[in-house]
Design a protein around this motif. Structure first.
Motif, PDB file in Angstrom:
ATOM      1  N   TYR A  44     -55.781 -57.874 -28.720  1.00  0.00           N
ATOM      2  CA  TYR A  44     -54.446 -57.532 -28.082  1.00  0.00           C
ATOM      3  C   TYR A  44     -53.382 -58.091 -28.858  1.00  0.00           C
ATOM      4  CZ  TYR A  44     -56.525 -54.332 -24.544  1.00  0.00           C
ATOM      5  OH  TYR A  44     -57.114 -53.338 -23.874  1.00  0.00           O
ATOM      6  N   THR A  45     -52.264 -57.360 -28.690  1.00  0.00           N
ATOM      7  CA  THR A  45     -51.122 -57.977 -29.229  1.00  0.00           C
ATOM      8  C   THR A  45     -49.693 -57.716 -28.609  1.00  0.00           C
ATOM      9  OG1 THR A  45     -50.268 -55.723 -30.139  1.00  0.00           O
ATOM     10  CG2 THR A  45     -51.695 -56.886 -31.554  1.00  0.00           C
TER      11      THR A  45
ATOM     12  N   VAL B 231     -46.656 -49.358 -35.172  1.00  0.00           N
ATOM     13  CA  VAL B 231     -45.488 -50.153 -35.380  1.00  0.00           C
ATOM     14  C   VAL B 231     -45.144 -49.969 -36.978  1.00  0.00           C
ATOM     15  CG1 VAL B 231     -44.617 -52.410 -35.860  1.00  0.00           C
ATOM     16  CG2 VAL B 231     -45.422 -51.972 -33.619  1.00  0.00           C
ATOM     17  N   LYS B 232     -46.535 -50.026 -37.818  1.00  0.00           N
ATOM     18  CA  LYS B 232     -46.312 -49.961 -39.164  1.00  0.00           C
ATOM     19  C   LYS B 232     -45.763 -48.513 -39.652  1.00  0.00           C
ATOM     20  CE  LYS B 232     -48.852 -50.681 -43.609  1.00  0.00           C
ATOM     21  NZ  LYS B 232     -50.111 -51.075 -44.349  1.00  0.00           N
TER      22      LYS B 232
ATOM     23  N   PRO C 226     -50.372 -61.143 -32.864  1.00  0.00           N
ATOM     24  CA  PRO C 226     -51.672 -60.890 -32.514  1.00  0.00           C
ATOM     25  C   PRO C 226     -51.934 -62.053 -31.334  1.00  0.00           C
ATOM     26  CG  PRO C 226     -51.867 -60.583 -34.653  1.00  0.00           C
ATOM     27  CD  PRO C 226     -50.512 -61.150 -34.337  1.00  0.00           C
TER      28      PRO C 226
ATOM     29  N   ILE D 255     -45.958 -57.134 -28.803  1.00  0.00           N
ATOM     30  CA  ILE D 255     -44.951 -56.371 -29.567  1.00  0.00           C
ATOM     31  C   ILE D 255     -43.408 -56.657 -28.969  1.00  0.00           C
ATOM     32  CG2 ILE D 255     -44.479 -54.137 -30.735  1.00  0.00           C
ATOM     33  CD1 ILE D 255     -47.244 -53.304 -30.400  1.00  0.00           C
TER      34      ILE D 255
ATOM     35  N   GLY E 189     -54.549 -54.074 -30.514  1.00  0.00           N
ATOM     36  CA  GLY E 189     -53.967 -54.435 -31.829  1.00  0.00           C
ATOM     37  C   GLY E 189     -54.203 -53.044 -32.659  1.00  0.00           C
TER      38      GLY E 189
ATOM     39  N   LYS F 287     -41.916 -56.411 -34.022  1.00  0.00           N
ATOM     40  CA  LYS F 287     -42.940 -57.449 -34.638  1.00  0.00           C
ATOM     41  C   LYS F 287     -44.216 -57.370 -33.657  1.00  0.00           C
ATOM     42  CE  LYS F 287     -43.358 -62.433 -35.433  1.00  0.00           C
ATOM     43  NZ  LYS F 287     -42.714 -63.571 -35.360  1.00  0.00           N
ATOM     44  N   VAL F 288     -45.222 -57.450 -34.559  1.00  0.00           N
ATOM     45  CA  VAL F 288     -46.712 -57.561 -33.897  1.00  0.00           C
ATOM     46  C   VAL F 288     -47.150 -58.762 -33.985  1.00  0.00           C
ATOM     47  CG1 VAL F 288     -49.024 -56.591 -34.034  1.00  0.00           C
ATOM     48  CG2 VAL F 288     -47.075 -55.030 -34.535  1.00  0.00           C
TER      49      VAL F 288
ATOM     50  N   GLY G  98     -51.547 -50.656 -31.469  1.00  0.00           N
ATOM     51  CA  GLY G  98     -50.055 -51.089 -31.719  1.00  0.00           C
ATOM     52  C   GLY G  98     -49.681 -51.484 -33.187  1.00  0.00           C
ATOM     53  N   GLY G  99     -50.797 -52.092 -33.944  1.00  0.00           N
ATOM     54  CA  GLY G  99     -50.471 -52.458 -34.942  1.00  0.00           C
ATOM     55  C   GLY G  99     -49.989 -51.115 -35.897  1.00  0.00           C
TER      56      GLY G  99
ATOM     57  N   LEU H 123     -43.727 -47.921 -26.648  1.00  0.00           N
ATOM     58  CA  LEU H 123     -42.833 -48.528 -27.770  1.00  0.00           C
ATOM     59  C   LEU H 123     -41.294 -47.779 -27.788  1.00  0.00           C
ATOM     60  CD1 LEU H 123     -45.714 -48.525 -30.554  1.00  0.00           C
ATOM     61  CD2 LEU H 123     -44.595 -50.663 -29.306  1.00  0.00           C
TER      62      LEU H 123
END
Length: 282
Positions: A119-120, A207-208, A218, A122, A200, A215-216, A203-204, A185
């Motif tokens: 999990y992240t 975001v990308k 972890p 953000i 992750g 910002k992500v 979300g990763g 988001l």
């Protein structure tokens, strides 16, 4: 546990497998159930960044890789990743593999894991929270944090006194009509919340692809339970040991290519114990 796997945990226990083979009969029959003319994939048609009907998700790319190695075309059976998914796809023998499935679930026979993630947290780049690395950080006190209902980080928020102000987003949804991760988001960008917590591999990549000012982070430094890292496998029908072993071998021989696909998509990859982020060379 990833959001889509948590959907299984909360809802799919109601499903009946309807598939039982034992002894030598199982061995004789399972090889006949897996298609030899196509890689038949069970997938959600609206589960970006994992899978989409337009085949733009990273699980679509993984399916392409597996099909290429098997010298087969990809054929999809589409069904929302919610109640009835396994029963109406894999167990119904309409397809032969789910590309992403949490390790240890009894509805499927898991392959070896090909992905470990976490999990992240953000946050906006440059915000006062940009250096936070754990959910125990005092900087989170008084902040409104987005969280998917019933996910493991919820317990951490509750223990740290952060749950009262949090904004909760639905877990069990039909992604064709509702997207809690995107909504979260969007709220973060709009200032409705000050931080977001997402699995992750969701979300990763989001975001990308669509949120360059976020910002992500972890969450690999959490020491207390529940754990926030999980291993992801491919899922096949119970009893399909020959097919499972074939995919295990394919994963082992092509792990570097799998890692590259995942890293390119923006998935944060960790060590098997979720204690460090892996850097993937390209």
């Amino acid at each position: 546990m990833p959001a889509w796997a948590e959907t299984f945990r909360h809802t799919l226990f109601l499903c009946l497998l309807g598939f039982s083979l034992t002894g030598s009969a199982a061995t004789a029959q399972t090889s006949d159930l897996v298609s030899t003319s196509a890689l038949r994939v069970c997938a959600d048609p609206a589960n970006y960044p994992m899978s989409t009907k337009e085949e733009t998700g990273f699980e679509n790319q993984l399916a392409d890789l597996v099909a290429e190695k098997l010298d087969l075309p990809v054929q999809y059976t589409w069904y929302p990743m919610a109640t009835g998914f396994v029963r109406n796809t894999l167990t119904a023998k309409k397809c032969d593999v789910v590309m992403g499935y949490a390790q240890g679930h009894e509805l499927v026979l898991n392959t070896n894991h090909y992905l470990t993630s976490v999990y992240t947290l953000i946050v906006p780049k440059g915000s006062a929270l940009a250096d936070v690395t754990t959910l125990t950080d005092p900087a989170l006190k008084g902040q409104r944090i987005g969280i998917i209902a019933g996910t493991p980080p919820s317990a951490h928020l509750a223990r740290n006194g952060l749950i009262a102000k949090s904004k909760v987003y639905n877990l069990v949804v039909d992604r064709r009509h509702e997207s809690p991760a995107n909504d979260m988001l969007d709220d973060l960008v709009a200032g409705e919340i000050q931080a977001a917590i997402l699995w992750g591999p969701i979300g990763g990549p989001l975001v990308k692809s669509s949120y360059p000012d976020l910002k992500v982070i972890p969450l690999i430094k959490e020491e207390r339970p529940p754990r926030l890292f999980f291993r992801i496998t491919m899922g096949v029908r119970q009893g399909e040991k020959v097919w499972q072993r074939q995919l295990n071998s394919l994963i082992r021989r092509n792990q570097d290519e799998i890692n590259t696909i995942l890293a390119d998509a923006g998935v944060p990859l960790t060590s098997d114990l979720g204690t460090e982020v892996m850097e993937i060379s390209k």
